[in-house]
Design an enzyme around this catalytic site. Structure first.
Site, short mmCIF file in Angstrom:
data_model
loop_
_atom_site.label_atom_id
_atom_site.label_comp_id
_atom_site.label_asym_id
_atom_site.label_seq_id
_atom_site.Cartn_x
_atom_site.Cartn_y
_atom_site.Cartn_z
N ASP A 1 -7.56 -5.05 8.95
CA ASP A 1 -7.22 -3.80 8.26
C ASP A 1 -7.16 -3.96 6.75
O ASP A 1 -6.48 -3.20 6.07
CB ASP A 1 -5.90 -3.24 8.81
CG ASP A 1 -4.74 -4.21 8.65
OD1 ASP A 1 -4.97 -5.35 8.18
OD2 ASP A 1 -3.60 -3.85 8.98
N GLU B 1 0.82 -1.21 0.00
CA GLU B 1 0.00 0.00 0.00
C GLU B 1 0.86 1.26 0.00
O GLU B 1 1.95 1.28 0.57
CB GLU B 1 -0.86 0.03 1.28
CG GLU B 1 -1.81 -1.14 1.36
CD GLU B 1 -2.40 -1.35 2.75
OE1 GLU B 1 -3.55 -1.79 2.81
OE2 GLU B 1 -1.72 -1.07 3.75
P1 NAD Z 1 2.69 -10.59 13.54
O1 NAD Z 1 2.56 -11.59 12.44
O2 NAD Z 1 4.03 -10.24 14.06
O3 NAD Z 1 1.81 -11.08 14.81
C1 NAD Z 1 0.51 -11.54 14.69
C2 NAD Z 1 0.24 -12.59 15.79
O4 NAD Z 1 -1.14 -12.96 15.72
C3 NAD Z 1 1.06 -13.86 15.62
O5 NAD Z 1 1.83 -14.09 16.79
C4 NAD Z 1 -0.01 -14.93 15.40
O6 NAD Z 1 0.34 -16.19 15.99
C5 NAD Z 1 -1.21 -14.32 16.10
N1 NAD Z 1 -2.50 -14.87 15.70
C6 NAD Z 1 -2.95 -15.16 14.44
N2 NAD Z 1 -4.21 -15.64 14.51
C7 NAD Z 1 -4.56 -15.63 15.83
C8 NAD Z 1 -5.73 -16.02 16.53
N3 NAD Z 1 -6.79 -16.51 15.89
N4 NAD Z 1 -5.78 -15.85 17.88
C9 NAD Z 1 -4.70 -15.37 18.54
N5 NAD Z 1 -3.54 -15.00 17.93
C10 NAD Z 1 -3.48 -15.13 16.59
O7 NAD Z 1 1.91 -9.30 13.02
P2 NAD Z 1 1.99 -7.80 13.60
O8 NAD Z 1 3.04 -7.03 12.90
O9 NAD Z 1 2.01 -7.86 15.09
O10 NAD Z 1 0.59 -7.26 13.07
C11 NAD Z 1 -0.60 -7.74 13.63
C12 NAD Z 1 -1.76 -7.24 12.82
O11 NAD Z 1 -1.89 -5.84 12.96
C13 NAD Z 1 -1.64 -7.51 11.32
O12 NAD Z 1 -2.88 -7.99 10.86
C14 NAD Z 1 -1.33 -6.17 10.72
O13 NAD Z 1 -1.79 -6.04 9.39
C15 NAD Z 1 -2.09 -5.26 11.67
N6 NAD Z 1 -1.59 -3.88 11.74
C16 NAD Z 1 -2.53 -2.90 11.79
C17 NAD Z 1 -2.12 -1.58 11.89
C18 NAD Z 1 -3.13 -0.49 12.00
O14 NAD Z 1 -2.79 0.67 11.91
N7 NAD Z 1 -4.37 -0.82 12.26
C19 NAD Z 1 -0.75 -1.26 11.89
C20 NAD Z 1 0.18 -2.30 11.87
C21 NAD Z 1 -0.25 -3.62 11.80
#
Ligand code: NAD
Length: 352
Positions: A233, A62
């Site tokens: 997101d 993005e």
């Molecule tokens: P990451 O991959 O480092 O961590 C995600 C964690 O979620 C992993 O440890 C995984 O095991 C866990 N997980 C997956 N499914 C699960 C479930 N059903 N129950 C419990 N745990 C579960 O990712 P990250 O960098 O920490 O990002 C997390 C999320 O946040 C992503 O989806 C990312 O796109 C989103 N994000 C959003 C914003 C925003 O501004 N809203 C900004 C950054 C990241």
């Protein structure tokens, strides 16, 4: 900051880490939250557009641009949930801040760490207006890259000191608990999301999965809770059961983008939501009573990255925590770009 306008300061990952550690993580988050809120308060000054997303089977890439008429900023960011299985980050980013008057970039920065910081700062700013003021206990479901930043932002801005952690991967929870050990939290590792939300004042969902998941079912959101939904997101990527949305007052960053990317993609296109800037400026109420369920449907908006770049630019002043990038061609006579090339050739610039 740098007298030569043709040299662009570049903040590498190494320099960003040094900057954050020099300032202190919690102080950095608090100060950054101040910039994020300041920019939300002058919402109408910004040129706003939903981010430009390129989706693939594996993830999304993005571009997130905005301008306040003085500066222009954009972030390049990806979201690839499968990446962690291959030893890579789910989210990586870099960004540029530019001067609108000349069009010249004034800062280029890594934004992987900065995105985690700005996302957490934005979540905490929203919660400051939406969570009950006595909130101390937060459940964090999804204990990956973003999780510790979320915890520390909520500690710095709201005084959260009790954490209940859950991840489908216990190693992630163990990592999160270890990293936050000694930082002033009472931490409980939980075997299920249901166990994690017990007694929580704030529930943060920050999981990564490229599907419509149900991290929270309807029975898990009790009266008075604030839900900070960060992980849903993208189109087809949500975390909450639809029934929770129907019982919540929903707050968003920029409605046209969140309708497509946020939890509210599950609702009718005219379901009422409130933009955060309206709460911050007093144009709309935030939390009205102690039993209301408030939901921040976070997707991440360009002004937050703009605020983060602005903060980093201001914080860099007086430090040497950047490299000087020679990325703007600067012939003595502006129209003689080709002549500059010829002079370089005459000076023997051609590699052997
Ligand atoms: P990451 O991959 O480092 O961590 C995600 C964690 O979620 C992993 O440890 C995984 O095991 C866990 N997980 C997956 N499914 C699960 C479930 N059903 N129950 C419990 N745990 C579960 O990712 P990250 O960098 O920490 O990002 C997390 C999320 O946040 C992503 O989806 C990312 O796109 C989103 N994000 C959003 C914003 C925003 O501004 N809203 C900004 C950054 C990241």
């Amino acid at each position: 900051m740098i007298p030569n306008l043709n040299i662009v300061p570049f903040v590498s990952v190494d320099h960003m880490m040094k900057l954050v550690l020099t300032v202190g993580v919690e102080r950095f988050l608090s100060e950054l939250a101040g910039y994020v809120e300041e920019d939300f308060r002058r919402w109408e000054a910004f040129d706003k557009t939903p981010r430009v997303a390129s989706h693939s089977a594996e993830g999304v890439i993005e571009l997130m641009p905005t301008s306040d008429g003085r500066n222009y900023g954009f972030k390049y960011v990806n979201g690839h949930p499968k990446n962690t299985r291959e030893g890579r980050q789910t989210v990586t980013a870099f960004g540029v801040l530019a001067d609108v008057a000349t069009g010249y970039p004034v800062l280029m920065s890594e934004m992987t760490i900065l995105t985690a910081l700005r996302t957490a700062a934005t979540s905490a700013v929203a919660a400051k207006h939406l969570a009950r003021p006595d909130s101390r206990r937060m459940a964090i479901i999804g204990n990956g890259a973003q999780s510790e930043f979320q915890a520390l932002a909520f500690k710095a801005l709201l005084g959260v000191t009790e954490l209940r952690l859950h991840d489908i991967d216990p190693d992630a929870t163990e990592k999160c608990a270890r990293n936050l050990g000694g930082l002033g939290f009472a931490i409980t590792a939980c075997r299920s999301a249901q166990e994690a939300v017990e007694g929580a004042d704030v529930i943060t969902t920050v999981t990564a999965d490229k599907q419509c998941a149900t991290i929270l079912t309807d029975n898990m959101a009790g009266a008075g809770v604030h839900i900070n939904a960060v992980g849903g997101d993208c189109p087809g990527k949500t975390e909450l059961h639809r029934d929770i949305l129907l019982r919540s007052d929903i707050f968003v960053e920029y409605t046209p983008q969140t309708r497509v990317e946020g939890e509210i993609q599950q609702l009718a296109p005219d379901h009422p939501v409130t933009e955060l800037w309206r709460v911050m400026t007093g144009a709309a109420p935030g939390r009205r009573d102690a039993r209301q369920i408030t939901l921040f449907d976070s997707v991440g908006f360009a002004t937050e990255d703009f605020s983060a770049l602005r903060y980093v630019r201001d914080r860099l002043a007086g430090t040497r925590l950047y490299q000087e990038l020679d990325m703007l061609a600067d012939p003595d006579e502006p129209r003689d770009l080709f002549g500059m090339l010829l002079r370089a050739a005459a000076l023997g610039a051609v590699p052997a």
